[in-house]
Design an enzyme around this catalytic site. Structure first.
Site, PDB file in Angstrom:
ATOM      1  N   ASP A 198      36.439  42.268  24.862  1.00 36.88           N
ATOM      2  CA  ASP A 198      36.590  43.005  26.117  1.00 36.88           C
ATOM      3  C   ASP A 198      36.020  42.224  27.298  1.00 36.88           C
ATOM      4  O   ASP A 198      35.693  42.790  28.337  1.00 36.88           O
ATOM      5  CB  ASP A 198      35.910  44.376  26.014  1.00 36.88           C
ATOM      6  CG  ASP A 198      34.402  44.254  25.793  1.00 36.88           C
ATOM      7  OD1 ASP A 198      33.982  43.364  25.036  1.00 36.88           O
ATOM      8  OD2 ASP A 198      33.648  45.056  26.372  1.00 36.88           O
ATOM      9  N   LEU A 218      33.622  45.575  29.446  1.00 40.43           N
ATOM     10  CA  LEU A 218      33.619  47.030  29.540  1.00 40.43           C
ATOM     11  C   LEU A 218      32.398  47.593  28.819  1.00 40.43           C
ATOM     12  O   LEU A 218      32.143  47.229  27.647  1.00 40.43           O
ATOM     13  CB  LEU A 218      34.897  47.602  28.924  1.00 40.43           C
ATOM     14  CG  LEU A 218      36.212  47.125  29.547  1.00 40.43           C
ATOM     15  CD1 LEU A 218      37.386  47.752  28.821  1.00 40.43           C
ATOM     16  CD2 LEU A 218      36.264  47.454  31.034  1.00 40.43           C
TER      17      LEU A 218
END
Length: 433
Positions: free
Chosen positions: A359, A317
């Site tokens: 992430d 992300l």
């Protein structure tokens, strides 16, 4: 007057702890000594004139007939054992010594009640069988399927139901239930579930006598499955016999089985939790790096055999750190969980989404038709993951950077594919800034 009608003989047999029975060639009882009432539960007068097979436990009829035929053919039977249904519906284990009297045309048998001994042996056998089943069973379904015949061999159990409490909610589930098919099957299941709920609620054994319509009756017994942490479930049995099917000894035996079964269940559940911790990411529930690597290796071996393609997507992300810095790690964790849910819901059942850490996520696409399929899936996932996330009263939006690699064009082993997809992802990320 027969031999057993003689007063001195009758007085002698009254003193015996074992029962003496005389049966004619057709199988009808001609004489039962006084000890028969203690062993069979019927007064001798209630048995004389009836077929001895009428008292035999149904599952033992076949072997009893075979033994009777051997006696009639002139082969004495020593220490032959079978089960009888007493008048009150309980089961008696009987050890027989029998021979045929050619002169009188009758079978003469001496019956010894070995129920107590068999009860003790059954406890040991149950402990061994459950221990063996717990060791050999990979999961709870296999364990319960193995335990059912163990219980059925010990006492009447036409229907066998096992219930477990969900630790988080306390809700009752029925992971195993076996019952005869037919018009009453649904009723039996509902009755068993009701018994299990009652057992879990009151935390003690419950027993019901026969209940039913017409000629069909069944008795029920439910016992709690209890460990050191409390009641984790219940075991319910149902039997179609006349009278009280379950004696106090039966209840003790089933309770003993339930305690051992509860311990085995707890061990298997603990092992399953440990295996899951070792294979799945605790935060998102996705396969972790180790499990994803195993699945990738398996998929590669299959692709080589079938000469097919597969694709690997690597994504993270953009600017995820600012979420943690601005809103706290709790919101960041919720965002990662939401991303995992969207990933899992956006790929085929045959494909695998995993979390590498932080992430960073990976997706394995099995059996892709052409290399461009990876790009199309990446674009679809980018659009799905870019949609707003409504978390903790916030509306958050984070766009992913996705890179991909295709076997065999971009590598022929797992390391080269992951490396290629990782580098591709960072090229996309640099282009986004």
């Amino acid at each position: 007057m027969t031999l057993f009608d003689h007063p001195s003989i009758a007085s002698f047999t009254d003193l015996l702890m074992d029962a003496v029975c005389v049966v004619d060639r057709e199988g009808y009882l001609l004489f039962v000594s006084a000890a028969g009432e203690r062993i069979f539960g019927y007064k001798p007068a209630e048995m004389i004139g009836r077929r001895i097979l009428d008292f035999v436990y149904p599952q033992d009829l076949e072997k009893t007939l075979a033994s009777a035929n051997k006696v009639l053919s002139g082969s004495p039977q020593l220490d032959f054992e079978n089960r009888y249904l007493r008048k009150d519906g309980t089961i008696a284990h009987i050890m027989w010594s029998a021979r045929y009297s050619e002169a009188d045309g009758v079978r003469i048998g001496v019956a010894r009640d070995v129920t107590e001994r068999r009860h003790s042996e059954s406890m040991r056998a149950a402990l061994y069988a459950i221990s063996e089943a717990a060791t050999a069973s990979p999961d709870l379904a296999s364990l319960f399927a193995r335990i059912h015949p163990v219980v059925q061999a010990l006492l009447p159990a036409t229907s066998f139901t096992l219930a477990l409490c969900e630790p988080a909610t306390g809700e009752l589930s029925l992971p195993y239930s076996a019952r005869p098919e037919g018009a009453l099957a649904g009723r039996r299941l509902a009755e068993a579930e009701s018994i299990c709920r009652r057992v879990v609620s009151c935390r003690r054994a419950v027993c019901f006598g026969p209940a039913g319509a017409g000629a069909t009756t069944f008795s029920s017994l439910g016992v709690p499955m209890e460990t050191g942490t409390g009641v984790i479930g219940a075991l319910a049995l149902q039997s179609e016999v006349e009278g009280d099917a379950y004696s106090q000894q039966d209840r003790e035996l089933v309770q003993f089985v339930a305690v051992q079964l509860a311990a085995a269940t707890e061990r298997i559940e603990m092992q399953a939790r440990m295996e899951r911790l070792a294979q799945y990411d605790q935060l998102t529930g996705l396969p972790n790096r180790a499990l994803f690597s195993d699945r990738l290796q398996t998929a590669l071996a299959r692709a080589r055999r079938q000469q097919s393609r597969l694709a690997l997507l690597f994504l993270d992300l953009n600017d995820f750190k600012t979420i943690n810095d601005t809103y706290g790690h709790a919101v960041g964790d919720q965002l990662l969980q939401a991303v995992a849910t969207r990933l899992s819901g956006s790929i085929r059942d045959m494909d695998t989404a995993g979390r590498m850490g932080g992430d960073e996520f990976v997706v394995l696409l099995e059996t892709v038709e052409q290399a461009d399929d990876a790009r199309q899936v990446a674009e679809k996932l980018k659009a799905v993951l870019h949609e707003p996330y409504h978390l903790a009263g916030l509306s958050l939006r984070r766009s992913p950077s996705i890179g991909w690699a295709v076997y065999p064009e971009d590598g022929d082993d797992s390391d080269s594919l992951i490396r290629h997809a990782d580098h591709a992802m960072y090229r996309v990320k640099r282009g986004a800034h």
